[in-house]
Design a protein around this motif. Sequence first.
Motif, PDB file in Angstrom:
ATOM      1  N   SER A 181     107.121  39.848   1.636  1.00  0.00           N
ATOM      2  CA  SER A 181     106.068  40.817   0.994  1.00  0.00           C
ATOM      3  C   SER A 181     106.786  42.117   0.255  1.00  0.00           C
ATOM      4  CB  SER A 181     105.197  41.562   2.124  1.00  0.00           C
ATOM      5  OG  SER A 181     104.209  42.445   1.684  1.00  0.00           O
ATOM      6  N   MET A 205      99.474  33.910  -0.748  1.00  0.00           N
ATOM      7  CA  MET A 205     100.378  33.644  -0.058  1.00  0.00           C
ATOM      8  C   MET A 205     100.554  32.434   0.436  1.00  0.00           C
ATOM      9  SD  MET A 205     100.905  35.071   4.054  1.00  0.00           S
ATOM     10  CE  MET A 205     102.139  34.534   5.122  1.00  0.00           C
ATOM     11  N   SER A 241      96.129  39.402  -3.387  1.00  0.00           N
ATOM     12  CA  SER A 241      97.560  38.723  -2.901  1.00  0.00           C
ATOM     13  C   SER A 241      97.163  37.301  -2.508  1.00  0.00           C
ATOM     14  CB  SER A 241      98.009  39.367  -1.753  1.00  0.00           C
ATOM     15  OG  SER A 241      98.401  40.837  -2.049  1.00  0.00           O
ATOM     16  N   ASP A 253     101.070  39.181  -5.939  1.00  0.00           N
ATOM     17  CA  ASP A 253     100.221  40.710  -6.162  1.00  0.00           C
ATOM     18  C   ASP A 253     100.004  41.014  -7.376  1.00  0.00           C
ATOM     19  OD1 ASP A 253     100.095  43.907  -5.395  1.00  0.00           O
ATOM     20  OD2 ASP A 253      98.836  42.566  -4.506  1.00  0.00           O
ATOM     21  N   GLU A 266     108.081  41.154  -2.797  1.00  0.00           N
ATOM     22  CA  GLU A 266     106.990  41.231  -3.944  1.00  0.00           C
ATOM     23  C   GLU A 266     106.675  42.569  -4.323  1.00  0.00           C
ATOM     24  OE1 GLU A 266     103.777  42.426  -2.901  1.00  0.00           O
ATOM     25  OE2 GLU A 266     103.494  42.584  -4.788  1.00  0.00           O
ATOM     26  N   SER A 267     106.519  43.612  -3.215  1.00  0.00           N
ATOM     27  CA  SER A 267     106.210  44.811  -3.597  1.00  0.00           C
ATOM     28  C   SER A 267     107.337  45.503  -4.370  1.00  0.00           C
ATOM     29  CB  SER A 267     105.874  45.697  -2.356  1.00  0.00           C
ATOM     30  OG  SER A 267     106.927  45.449  -1.578  1.00  0.00           O
ATOM     31  N   ASN A 312     107.352  39.608   6.585  1.00  0.00           N
ATOM     32  CA  ASN A 312     107.226  41.076   6.092  1.00  0.00           C
ATOM     33  C   ASN A 312     108.326  41.127   4.796  1.00  0.00           C
ATOM     34  OD1 ASN A 312     105.423  41.568   8.129  1.00  0.00           O
ATOM     35  ND2 ASN A 312     106.824  42.078   9.504  1.00  0.00           N
ATOM     36  N   PHE A 326     104.975  35.431  -1.733  1.00  0.00           N
ATOM     37  CA  PHE A 326     103.693  36.453  -1.982  1.00  0.00           C
ATOM     38  C   PHE A 326     103.640  36.733  -3.357  1.00  0.00           C
ATOM     39  CE2 PHE A 326     103.998  37.612   2.589  1.00  0.00           C
ATOM     40  CZ  PHE A 326     102.725  38.059   2.655  1.00  0.00           C
TER      41      PHE A 326
END
Length: 649
Positions: free
Chosen positions: A593, A517, A515, A470, A596-597, A590, A468
């Motif tokens: 993600s 992916m 984003s 962002d 990444e966050s 998930n 991912f």
Amino acid sequence: MKPLFVTTLLTLTCLFSVKAQNIDSLKTAINAMAPDTNKVMALLQLSKEYLNIEPKDAIPFAAQARDLSSSLSFSKGAALAYKYIGIAYYQQSQYIEALENWRQSLSYYESLKDLTGIANIQSNIGAIYQNQGNESKALEYLFNSLRNAEQAGDEFRIASALINIGSVYQHKAATYDKAVQYYQRALPMSEKLEDNDQIGTIAGNIGEIFLERGRTDSALYYLKRAEKAFENTVDIASVLINIGRVYENIKNYSIALQYYQEANNAAVKLDSKLYETRAQKSLGAVYFATNNQKQALVAYHQAEKLANSISSSFELKDIYKGLANTYARQKSFEQAYKYQNLLLDIKDTIYNKELDIKLSNYEFNFEIEKKQSQIDLLEKDRVLKELDIRRQKFAKYAFMAGIGLVLIITVIIYRNYRNKVKVNILLDSQKAQIETLLLNILPGEVAKELQQEGHATPRFYEKVSVLFTDFKGFTTIADSLSPQQVVAELNDFFFAFDEITERHGIEKIKTIGDSYMCAGGIPVSSEDHPIRIVRAALEIQKCMIEKNRQRVAKGLDAWEMRIGVHVGPIVAGVVGKNKYAYDIWGTTVNIASRMESNGAPGQVNISESTYELVKHEFICTYRGKISAKNIGEIDMYFVSGTRDGSSLS
């Protein structure tokens, strides 16, 4: 403030004033009436009574009025019947059905040349498109509503249309000036009509715009006008909270507290749990800012209790953040950790809700397009039937005219044959284009299966690497650019990412806003996909460095990006019926993600399972743990380069 299009909804339910009657008595009277226009109007009155009680029960009576109006050729009754049916569906959030009935109502009003009715329905249809995020379509109907209201000289509907147009423009910071312009055009009309609801809506919305811009004096002026207009209504609490925000922004905390407390009292009095939640949340923020941690905790916990009672995820997000910060300042780290985890969980919940809303909007637009296609097909079928009748007449006349017309018929048949040949050639060309487009959308193996079998079977993969990306602060960046600039900037980056992933044999899955992916090891399994995807991630960050160097040289702001990678099991398959999309699901997605966050701009953040597969190839630095819902704690590592010192492409 009040929600967008509030004046439209008031228009829907308040246009025809009907005295309260006993419903059973009204039903009895209707049963005894002759089937004429008076019975139509009585059925509509009964339907309107149910609109204020149980909207779905209003539909059968409006449908009876519609059918009777049709048999009587009573266009006004039919227009009202379709309108009320649309209102009932709208109140049940069945927007497709509401739109269909309002379009029927609009056609009747147009046949009657009733400009007021036309403006009313156009405004209602604009409300549906605004709710679905289609702002251009909403403005198209609202400007038509304004034009017809002006021709009719109906000041109430003119003001309503102006307010609703302003509401659309208020949705984006870039069009705040336009929003204020339309609000200020509506304000004198609303004052002339002495419509406090419109006055309060206009003044409150203008006040919010000035508040967002930091123009406190102007914000206070308009919010005070809204406060006066909304006195003793449920909206007074919202206005008082916004006035408190003005004083909080200029750090006049004592006055801010007074307004937040006054808002809380008004919300309690009017039994508005939402505004009471917001008032308590605001009190907590001010107590925190003034280092009164004890009172901050009391306010935040009260807000938490209220937010849970109304299941407001968006309010809980701010409340959990406030509680985590307050407990951290008190050095009560166990409680701070608890609310930090609750904050992460609620963010996941909000993300899923926002995704559901987007999917609902896509479904709405798809259904509208499908129904329009059905209308087009029916129209084509009608035209074809007319042509068939003409051909039959022509054949009859040709036979009667005698043998002299045989040559003409032969020429016509030959010409039709030539047209069919051309059509077949065109269809073959279009088929080839469709197959090429399908290969651009889906992996080759999946596209082949879809063409041969008519469907693609979902597959389970035991080990797949998921990446991912962002952009940090994308919302702020996007607000400062035009829509065309945003799309151009994203295309520039995503085209470069496509080239990198293709070079490393990585499958691009999709883009979601800002984003990106992609995944390795699908649809064809391989052993080295974790190494290839980490190499691709490092190259993407290298690409970002070079592009930002070029941007800075041109005097533009740099874009910062986070990358997260995780390896694990997933399910992959094709979703959709008319618009195919290859997608992947599972906990692995998930966690990727979350990698990444919880990463950092300019860094490639990988999970422990990824690290174990690539540590012999890359230099990695341990950076701590993250808590994942239903998984537990996961170790994370930053990747800084290759161990053999090999350069990236």
